[in-house]
Design an enzyme around this catalytic site. Structure first.
Site, PDB file in Angstrom:
ATOM      1  N   CYS B 153      40.636  53.631  35.781  1.00  0.00           N
ATOM      2  CA  CYS B 153      41.977  53.238  36.348  1.00  0.00           C
ATOM      3  C   CYS B 153      43.185  53.082  35.136  1.00  0.00           C
ATOM      4  O   CYS B 153      44.249  53.361  35.227  1.00  0.00           O
ATOM      5  CB  CYS B 153      42.029  52.021  37.276  1.00  0.00           C
ATOM      6  SG  CYS B 153      41.111  52.240  38.605  1.00  0.00           S
ATOM      7  N   VAL B 157      46.662  54.490  34.809  1.00  0.00           N
ATOM      8  CA  VAL B 157      47.738  53.703  35.257  1.00  0.00           C
ATOM      9  C   VAL B 157      48.851  54.210  33.955  1.00  0.00           C
ATOM     10  O   VAL B 157      50.343  54.428  34.176  1.00  0.00           O
ATOM     11  CB  VAL B 157      47.648  52.320  35.191  1.00  0.00           C
ATOM     12  CG1 VAL B 157      48.897  51.688  34.976  1.00  0.00           C
ATOM     13  CG2 VAL B 157      46.791  51.977  36.768  1.00  0.00           C
TER      14      VAL B 157
END
Lengths: 555, 519
Positions: B153, B157
């Site tokens: 992630c 991001v």
């Protein structure tokens, strides 16, 4: 003390056995069971028969005198339930070795008995004779007598070595041992006018307990059950019962008859398989007890219980009837169960296409004929191959049998339900028949049977295993009379022996519409009354058939 | 003291000693703000009610005890199935440690996987330097033939561009320019491990087939008679892939198993450490473009891969984790149709044996109610098999299942009389399942190891089929696919049923009248 061969002669002469009574002296001498045919697959031996008949006595230590063969392959294989004692499930054997065979096994047997009594203090020890010690001449009667005296404990010889004959003969020899050494040797703590014996009931899967609450409710005490969930003290004092019910006539008729002879205990042969049979048996118990001096009101109370239980069971079974419409069953089993299960299945709306009668008496066969009509397909002795063919040909929807024939059914792609001792459900009494129907329903509608009957889906050549239905129809159309005759001869009221044809004629010619009118005209349903629902069914279907047809017939 | 140097106790025994019991009790009394036990009990009972279930199902934000994992786990699982391939996860190293432990705890094998170990600076300035250094280090230390990049992630991001990063890394010489470095963006906040599996396979095929990120010409498809096979994310990969290869071989089919991780998750112990073992050769992965067709065993594990393959001109066929007789029939018939090869007698006999086994034991399964949870395809396969056995898959729950999955499940239920009272629950978690098990109880629960809490809470016996299974060893080595595999599943279910019989009939003198030798 009679010798083994004398005992065997006694059994062969059993006057209570209908099959036996019809025989010539020569035939009788040959023995009451068919000798196994060398080279053919066969059932168990006399030792096995004796053991399974007595093993359900739960507080008894069962000691098998012989090499490991007899006990090693068979211990704890009986699904009889115990409400307390568990020693009957412990396996005891003298495990004879070569030395014992050479020098004799009596000493070893005596010591084994000593060790059992010392370690376990069972209510009694039953010692089972087997082929090897019988052949080398071990006298278990003497050993048991000596041990009994020494240890002040009943030590009972069960003299049924395998080679003397069939399993069924072993059942009877077990009964003989009870008669000779056990029954009448003790006194009950107290007696009541409601004391009965159950003979030849083995409490498989705890099925006796499905009936016992009803007997308890009526105040009827099972003084002794021979042998399901039985206790030594109970069977030893069973000679004080007022009446007896013989459940499995094949295995224990000698016990029931001799107890009647010796102790004036009247018995009847009954069954708790199915609603009608359960009711009839409860009635019979009540009537026998009243005849022996129990208060008359017992009959009324019994009828009330019967009415309540029947209503409940019918309500439960009725739900299945539409699902079973047109379903046919084949019954392969031994002993008492064949005719009583036939009755049960018919109640559930199943059509019986055949039943085995291998272990049935002539009387049993008569009953089956009554229930199934003249077209009853009775199968005497059947090999696996024949059974397979029958399943394929009969095109039944389900087979009910013992575990041994299970695999034949499966290979023939037939649903199968176990109704012998290895089953895991109890089918006795009003509750039991509902359970049986529930299990049949499950077996019939399990999706796997579709898979089983069809070839693998990629098989382009469809092997049509079924016979041609068109051909069959044509055949039956060309001989209408025998088929119609068979249909009409189907017995509807068993008590008053009224068949379907008689009823249909009466309904047509007199325009009968109620069960009461039918009873007045034909006497049907004038007995136990269990056929009322069948008669209602016939009335309903005759109403459905069109009016002109009735006129035609009348003209 | 309960233990001393002569007598060392393990945790099962040690903390039952009086001094620990005393200590724990005091701690509870003095520091844990204890509640009235009666009140605790009241709440516990309340959580079993319909009222609580309604509140539970009204939950919007919170997921409690999820039955799914994240995308990169699936990507790593797929990547190790290629010859000499090192999975490289661009992102923080903590996540990667989880994937390794998660897979290793299930397969009882080491899982080789590295990360770019992004830290706070990387999060602020971008992870390019971590990628450059990371690729160089892993290439030099572990000598892979291929490095398959996926992401956590953190990298997603901040929007790191894998394609550009890998290109730059190669330009900077961290790995040879001709080293195969396929990639897939696998953010955990989208989908689950089955999505990550899909993305990774697609990324690798794309790399080989569509010109290796512009560094080579695109491959031109020259159709041959081979068949590609994709198993999907599967806890039984070791046993299943070997069984599938056997089936291909007895049918005489030429095949390529893509992401063949059967060997790397089952290396022999013979004194040699195999960081890489077996796997689909890179050449085969490239040549898979020429195959006649691609078969996926799990529709929801190949939602993007199959259309990608179809675009290249192949037939694609997907299944929903086929288990049991009918589903295996369909699978084999599809194989037969595609390849023109006959289904040999050997397989027909295996089919007959499975049918025979089911017929022998069906009475014990018939009419029993089951709850199932797990990955969408696995749930579908299990439910279909249960229906075939005459059992009712009453609750089927998949945290990573979607609306389309629910519709497919409902169609399955509608196809059988045993499915009439069954429901599918997409997007729900194990705390929802807890409510279902209390308000509409079933006979057995099928799921992964985490189901043991549900088993303890609700008393529903757990049959461990799924991923992960941490607390029972080696089941992944036996197949559940094919007729042989169907037999294994049948046995797992039956074993539990009979164990329960014995468990419920073992009090001496009370219930042991049913403690039978023969069942």
């Amino acid at each position: 003390m009679s010798s083994l061969s004398a005992t065997l002669q006694d059994i062969f002469n059993e006057p209570g056995c209908a099959k036996n009574a019809n025989k010539s002296d020569v035939e009788r001498k040959k023995g009451c069971t068919k000798q196994p045919q060398p080279g053919a697959a066969a059932g168990g031996c006399a030792f096995d028969g004796a053991k399974i008949a007595l093993q359900p006595f739960t507080d008894v230590a069962h000691l098998i005198h012989g090499p490991i063969a007899c006990e090693g392959n068979s211990w704890d294989n009986r699904g009889a339930a115990s409400s307390g004692a568990s020693i009957w499930r412990t396996s005891f054997t003298t495990d004879m070795t070569e030395t014992d065979v050479v020098f004799g096994g009596e000493k070893r047997l005596y010591n084994a008995i000593k060790e059992i009594i010392g370690k376990y203090k069972p209510a009694a020890v039953f010692v089972y004779q087997t082929c090897v010690p019988a052949m080398i001449g071990d006298d278990i009667d003497i050993v048991c007598k000596a041990a009994s005296r020494k240890f002040r404990k009943p030590v009972i010889p069960i003299n049924a070595p395998g080679f003397v004959g069939s399993k069924n003969l072993g059942n009877k020899l077990a009964g003989e041992a009870l008669l000779e050494h056990v029954i009448g040797t003790e006194e009950p703590d107290y007696t009541t006018p409601y004391d009965i014996n159950m003979i030849g009931e083995y409490n498989l899967s705890g099925e006796l307990w499905q009936i016992k609450p009803l007997l308890d409710e009526l105040g009827i005490r099972i003084l002794s059950c021979i042998s399901g969930d039985g206790r030594y003290h109970e069977v030893a004092s069973s000679h004080r019962a007022r009446a007896a019910m013989l459940v499995c006539s094949k295995s224990m008729i000698n016990v029931a008859r001799r107890m009647e002879e010796r102790y004036c205990i009247p018995f009847f042969e009954g069954s708790f398989y199915g609603i009608q049979d359960s009711s009839a048996s409860l009635r019979e118990i009540a009537q026998l007890l009243v005849r022996r001096g129990a208060p008359e009101e017992l009959i009324g109370r019994t009828e009330a219980v019967i009415a309540r239980e029947e209503a409940r069971a019918w309500a439960a079974i009725r739900q299945y009837k539409p699902r079973f419409a047109g379903k046919r069953a084949l019954l392969i089993t031994g002993g008492v169960k064949s005719w009583s299960v036939v009755a049960a299945l018919q109640e559930a709306g199943l059509e019986l296409v055949g039943t085995s009668v291998k272990k049935s008496t002539e009387e049993d066969k008569e009953r089956i004929k009554e229930l199934m009509g003249l077209d009853a397909h009775m199968i005497e002795d059947i090999s696996a191959r024949e059974m397979y063919k029958m399943l394929k040909d009969a095109r039944a929807d389900i087979m009910l049998s013992g575990g041994k024939s299970q695999f034949v059914a499966l290979k023939a792609a037939m649903p199968w339900l176990d109704i012998n001792q290895e089953r895991s459900h109890a089918y006795l009494g009003y509750v039991g028949i509902v359970k049986l129907v529930e299990e049949i329903d499950k077996a019939l509608f399990n999706p796997i049977w579709e898979q089983l009957r069809q070839p693998a889906p990629w098989d382009t050549v469809c092997k049509n295993t079924h016979s041609d239905p068109m051909g069959q129809a044509a055949e039956s159309a060309s001989h209408p009379t025998p088929a119609e005759r068979a249909r009409r001869s189907k017995r509807i009221c068993f008590c008053k022996r009224v068949d379907l044809g008689t009823l249909e004629d009466a309904i047509r010619s007199h325009g009968l519409t109620t069960v009461r009118e039918i009873r007045q005209k034909t006497n049907a349903s004038g007995g136990c009354g269990a056929c009322k629902s069948r008669i209602r069914h016939i009335l309903a279907s005759s109403r459905e058939s069109s009016a002109p047809a009735v006129l035609d017939a009348a003209e | 003291m309960a233990q001393n140097a002569e007598r060392v106790l393990d945790h099962f025994e040690l903390f039952r000693g009086p001094e620990y019991q005393q200590m724990l009790e005091n701690k509870k009394k003095m520091f844990e703000n204890p509640r009235d036990p009666a009140e605790v009990e009241r709440i516990r009972e309340w959580t079993k009610t319909r009222e609580y279930r309604d509140k539970n199902f009204a939950r919007e934000a919170l997921t409690i005890n999820p039955a799914k994992a994240c995308q990169p786990l699936g990507a790593v699982f797929a990547s190790v199935g290629f010859e000499g391939t090192l999975p490289f996860v661009h992102g923080s190293q903590g996540c990667v440690a989880y994937y390794r432990s998660h897979l290793s705890r299930h397969f009882k094998e080491p899982t080789s996987c590295v990360s770019s170990s992004m830290t706070e600076d990387a999060a602020v300035f971008g992870g390019l330097n971590n990628m450059i250094d990371g690729l160089a280090n892993s290439y030099n230390m572990y000598k892979p033939k291929m490095i398959a990049v996926s992401t956590t992630c953190m990298a997603e991001v901040i929007g790191d561009d894998l394609n550009a990063f890998i290109k730059t890394s190669k330009e900077k010489g961290s790995v040879p320019a001709d080293l195969d470095v396929p990639f897939a963006h696998t953010p955990a906040f989208v989908g689950s491990h089955v999505t990550g599996y899909d993305n990774a396979i697609k990324g690798i095929l794309e790399h080989f087939w569509d010109g290796k990120a512009g560094t080579a010409p695109k491959l031109e498809r020259k159709p041959n008679d081979k068949v590609n096979f994709i198993g999907g994310f599967d806890g039984y990969a070791v046993g299943n892939l070997r069984e599938i290869k056997r089936i291909f071989e007895v049918m005489g089919i030429q095949y390529t198993v893509l992401a063949d991780n059967a060997d790397v998750f089952d290396t022999p112990t013979d004194g040699e450490f195999r960081m890489y073992d077996g796997g689909t050769s890179l050449e085969d992965a490239a040549n898979a473009i020429h195959a006649k067709a691609t078969i996926s065993m799990q529709q929801w594990c190949t939602e993007k891969t199959l259309p990608f393959i179809a675009e290249h001109g192949q037939e694609v066929v997907s299944f929903n984790y086929p288990l049991g007789v009918s589903a295996t029939d369909e699978f084999l018939m599809a194989l037969s149709r595609i390849t023109g090869k006959e289904i040999p007698d050997e397989l027909a006999r295996e089919r007959g044996r499975l049918v025979d086994a089911i017929a022998d034991s069906n009475a014990h399964i018939h009419g029993k109610k089951f709850a199932i949870y797990g990955d969408p395809d696995v749930c579908h396969g299990l439910a279909a098999f249960l229906l075939e056995l005459g059992a009712e898959p009453t609750h089927v729950l998949s945290t990573n299942g979607n609306k389309a999955w629910q519709e497919k499940m409902e169609a399955l239920f509608a196809s059988s009389p045993f499915g009439q009272n069954c429901h599918a629950y997409p997007g729900r978690d194990l705390w929802h399942l807890r409510s279902l098990l209390f308000t509409e109880p079933v006979d057995f629960l099928i799921g992964n190891t985490y189901g043991k809490y549900l088993e303890r809470d609700t008393g529903t016996p757990l049959i461990r089929i799924g991923f992960p299974v941490f607390d029972r060893h080696h089941h992944h080595r036996s197949p559940v696919w094919g007729y042989q595999g169907g037999l294994n599943v049948l046995i797992k279910i039956l074993d539990k049923i009979f164990d329960e019989f014995d468990k419920n009939a073992n009090i001496p003198g009370k219930t042991d009248y049913s403690f039978d030798i023969i069942r």
